[in-house]
Design an enzyme around this catalytic site. Structure first.
Site, short mmCIF file in Angstrom:
data_model
loop_
_atom_site.label_atom_id
_atom_site.label_comp_id
_atom_site.label_asym_id
_atom_site.label_seq_id
_atom_site.Cartn_x
_atom_site.Cartn_y
_atom_site.Cartn_z
N LYS A 1 0.86 -1.19 0.00
CA LYS A 1 0.00 0.00 0.00
C LYS A 1 0.89 1.23 0.00
O LYS A 1 1.68 1.43 0.91
CB LYS A 1 -0.89 0.01 1.24
CG LYS A 1 -1.60 1.36 1.50
CD LYS A 1 -2.51 1.34 2.73
CE LYS A 1 -3.03 2.73 3.08
NZ LYS A 1 -3.90 2.76 4.28
N ASP B 1 -2.50 10.39 3.32
CA ASP B 1 -3.90 10.00 3.55
C ASP B 1 -4.61 11.05 4.40
O ASP B 1 -4.50 11.04 5.63
CB ASP B 1 -3.94 8.62 4.24
CG ASP B 1 -5.37 8.15 4.49
OD1 ASP B 1 -6.31 8.75 3.92
OD2 ASP B 1 -5.54 7.16 5.25
N LYS C 1 -9.98 13.19 7.86
CA LYS C 1 -9.44 12.86 9.18
C LYS C 1 -9.37 14.12 10.04
O LYS C 1 -9.25 15.22 9.50
CB LYS C 1 -8.01 12.30 9.03
CG LYS C 1 -7.93 10.86 8.54
CD LYS C 1 -6.49 10.38 8.57
CE LYS C 1 -6.35 8.98 8.02
NZ LYS C 1 -7.06 7.96 8.80
N ASP D 1 1.78 6.63 5.37
CA ASP D 1 0.76 5.66 4.95
C ASP D 1 1.19 4.90 3.68
O ASP D 1 0.45 4.09 3.14
CB ASP D 1 -0.58 6.38 4.72
CG ASP D 1 -1.78 5.47 4.95
OD1 ASP D 1 -1.60 4.42 5.60
OD2 ASP D 1 -2.87 5.81 4.48
N ASP E 1 -12.03 7.20 3.74
CA ASP E 1 -10.81 7.00 4.52
C ASP E 1 -10.40 5.51 4.57
O ASP E 1 -9.32 5.18 5.03
CB ASP E 1 -11.00 7.55 5.93
CG ASP E 1 -9.69 7.76 6.67
OD1 ASP E 1 -8.63 7.67 6.03
OD2 ASP E 1 -9.75 8.02 7.89
N GLU F 1 -9.25 3.68 2.28
CA GLU F 1 -8.75 3.75 0.91
C GLU F 1 -7.68 2.71 0.59
O GLU F 1 -7.53 2.30 -0.55
CB GLU F 1 -8.21 5.16 0.62
CG GLU F 1 -6.76 5.43 1.05
CD GLU F 1 -6.54 5.34 2.54
OE1 GLU F 1 -7.51 5.45 3.30
OE2 GLU F 1 -5.38 5.12 2.97
N ARG G 1 -7.39 -0.46 1.24
CA ARG G 1 -7.92 -1.73 0.72
C ARG G 1 -8.36 -1.59 -0.74
O ARG G 1 -8.32 -2.56 -1.49
CB ARG G 1 -9.07 -2.20 1.61
CG ARG G 1 -10.22 -1.23 1.66
CD ARG G 1 -11.15 -1.48 2.84
NE ARG G 1 -10.58 -1.02 4.11
CZ ARG G 1 -11.18 -1.20 5.29
NH1 ARG G 1 -12.32 -1.82 5.38
NH2 ARG G 1 -10.61 -0.73 6.39
N1 BES Z 1 -4.04 4.75 6.94
C1 BES Z 1 -5.17 4.55 7.75
C2 BES Z 1 -4.90 3.60 8.92
C3 BES Z 1 -3.93 4.09 9.95
C4 BES Z 1 -4.36 4.92 10.98
C5 BES Z 1 -2.61 3.70 9.91
C6 BES Z 1 -3.46 5.35 11.93
C7 BES Z 1 -1.72 4.14 10.87
C8 BES Z 1 -2.15 4.97 11.88
C9 BES Z 1 -6.31 3.94 6.92
O1 BES Z 1 -6.36 4.40 5.61
C10 BES Z 1 -7.58 4.36 7.55
O2 BES Z 1 -7.86 5.52 7.58
N2 BES Z 1 -8.32 3.37 8.06
C11 BES Z 1 -9.56 3.62 8.72
C12 BES Z 1 -10.56 2.61 8.22
C13 BES Z 1 -11.99 2.92 8.61
C14 BES Z 1 -12.45 4.18 7.96
C15 BES Z 1 -12.86 1.75 8.20
C16 BES Z 1 -9.33 3.48 10.22
O3 BES Z 1 -8.53 2.64 10.64
O4 BES Z 1 -9.94 4.24 10.97
ZN ZN Z 2 -4.62 4.99 4.78
MN MN Z 3 -7.44 6.17 5.39
#
Ligand code: BES
Ligand code: ZN
Ligand code: MN
Length: 493
Positions: A259, A264, A271, A282, A341, A343, A345
């Site tokens: 990824k 992000d 966010k 990210d 968010d 994204e 996946r």
């Molecule tokens: N890149 C983030 C996950 C992340 C958060 C990695 C903090 C490292 C530190 C990912 O893209 C994300 O935002 N995931 C969301 C998914 C949710 C919206 C289903 C999350 O984990 O809140």
């Molecule tokens: Zn992300």
């Molecule tokens: Mn995200």
């Protein structure tokens, strides 16, 4: 950059000396020799301190000529490659700004610790090298390491030619780790999909074949999931394919997918501001894959491997993807976007499908800073991983243990999988809050068909806010070592 050398056992005229002491203050033979030559100064120093030779204990003793660093070996039985790496890191950090320019580590054989001394000596040097990493290119004053006096480490060991040879292969792995750390640490105005791709095409000089696909090519392939993520960014999305053909001609490759969300913001599902700067890393999964490919090429691994990284930027914009949109992935499966968010996946869905269909690999391993929920579950100690293949799990567990990176298997399953069903499309990109890391993995599983596959959610691992013996704080390059070891132990002729 640190200089590292190997030589036979002896006492050079200058620089600090590191000497071993077993638990209960039992000095090794060379330590005793130095003690005698200094009129018992080591014995006296031990007596007047709380140093007793416990594992990784350190005491500096000053004779009129030089600094002697006593290093605790514990009972001696635990001294393996990993122990030696940790010692190398600790020796480096304890002398880094001490005023010493060079240090000689006397790596003496002992009845309790005799196996693989050449290997252990090489790993001590490796540990010191890994700890000496710095990312200070954007500091114009107060450079990190401006107070660093230590320039050279010499490991004195009887089997020094062998140690040197083993170390040279480890340097290739360290180069890959440093590349991954650099990529993770670069700011997002410098590292974006196109500039990231350029750093990867530069790896051609190592013999890697590197292809870069732009939005036009990806659009032709039908990568609607990946392209939807990058749609709100003024930077063009890229997919980079790296190939290392060091194995038999025509033999199926092993594949690594990363990824690479260069920043992000969350997109329209924006966010919160606090800590958003962290989302520059990210792209940690893509960094690990890139570092691994560099390491495999650098040490001329006897294997066929492909690395595929999906590089995008997730931005809010008038043209950005909306919650509610439905996109069609390269697989033909449709995805309802619930949260922009979620994204990573989406990027991996197309990258995994593409990799599987084009290369028919022996296995695919993806790495991604995919979910905050993974950090909630396992913190920054173990990396959670998922797999549809028990044999692969076994090989990875062993590889991770051998290099000292912690991994912990997480479940998949239909009950979780169906939480990603959508009312209007084949699936949705975000499910309920509970089991967020598991449902994310189940989403990915829908894009791997029957290929043996594993997903590493490195959200808690890619970045560290504190120093550890062989990993300074910042980008860690986590996973390069485990995957390199996996290749070495199970996929090289
Ligand atoms: N890149 C983030 C996950 C992340 C958060 C990695 C903090 C490292 C530190 C990912 O893209 C994300 O935002 N995931 C969301 C998914 C949710 C919206 C289903 C999350 O984990 O809140
Ligand atoms: Zn992300
Ligand atoms: Mn995200």
């Amino acid at each position: 950059k640190m200089q590292i050398g190997f030589s036979k056992i002896g006492f050079p005229k200058q620089g600090a000396l590191v000497l071993g002491v077993l638990e209960d203050s039992k000095m090794l033979a060379k330590t005793q020799e130095v003690d005698r030559n200094s009129g018992g100064m080591i014995t006296a120093a031990i007596k007047n301190s709380n140093f007793s030779g416990k594992s990784h204990q350190i005491l500096s003793v000053f004779t009129p000529e030089r600094r002697i660093v006593l290093y605790g070996l514990g009972k001696g039985e635990n001294i393996d490659e990993l122990w030696s790496e940790e010692a190398g890191g600790r020796i480096f950090s304890s002398l880094e700004t001490s005023g010493e320019k060079t240090v000689t580590v006397i790596f003496e054989n002992h009845s309790r610790t005799k196996k693989n001394i050449d290997k252990r000596a090489a790993h001590l040097a490796y540990g010191a090298l890994l700890r000496s990493y710095k990312f200070d290119k954007y500091k114009t004053k107060d450079k990190l390491g401006k107070d660093t006096t230590l320039k050279r480490i010499n490991v004195a060991v009887e089997q020094h030619p062998q140690a040197k040879k083993i170390f040279s292969e480890l340097v290739a792995v360290a180069d890959g780790i440093f590349f991954a750390r650099d990529l993770v640490s670069e700011p997002p105005n410098v590292l974006y999909p196109d500039s990231f791709a350029k750093k990867l095409t530069a790896l051609r000089k190592l013999g890697l074949k590197v292809e870069v696909l732009g939005e036009k090519e990806m659009s032709k392939l039908g990568m609607g999931a990946l392209l939807g993520v990058g749609q709100g960014s003024s930077r063009e999305s890229k997919l980079v394919v790296m190939r290392w053909n060091g194995g038999k001609r025509g033999e199926k490759p092993i594949a690594f997918v990363g990824k690479g969300v260069c920043f992000d913001t969350g997109g329209i599902s924006l966010k919160p501001a606090s800590g958003m700067e962290d989302m520059k890393w990210d792209m940690g999964g893509a960094a690990t894959v890139s570092g691994l490919m560099m390491a495999l090429a650098g040490r001329k691994a006897n294997t066929n491997a492909v690395g595929v990284v999906g590089l995008v930027e997730n931005m809010p914009d008038g043209n950005a993807q909306r919650p509610g949109d439905v996109v069609t992935s390269m697989s033909g499966q449709t995805i309802e976007i619930i949260n922009t968010d979620a994204e990573g996946r989406l990027v991996l869905a197309d990258a995994l499908w593409y990799t599987n269909r084009r290369f028919k690999p022996k296995f695919m391993i993806d790495l991604a800073t995919l979910t905050g929920a993974m950090m909630v579950a396992l913190g920054q100690v173990n990396c959670g991983y998922f797999t549809n293949n028990d044999g692969l799990a076994k090989e990875m567990e062993r590889a991770a243990r051998d290099v000292g990176e912690g991994i912990w298997r997480m479940p998949l399953g239909v009950e979780y999988n169906k939480m990603m069903n959508s009312d209007i499309a084949d699936m949705k990109n975000a499910g309920p809050r509970f089991a967020g890391s598991v449902t994310a993995a189940c989403f990915l599983e829908r894009f791997v068909e029957n290929c043996p596959w594993s997903h590493f959610d490195i959200a808690g691992m890619a970045w560290s806010s504190k120093d550890s013996p062989t990993v300074p704080k910042g980008g860690t390059g986590w996973g390069v070592r485990t995957l390199n070891q996996l290749v070495k132990s199970s996929y090289e002729a």
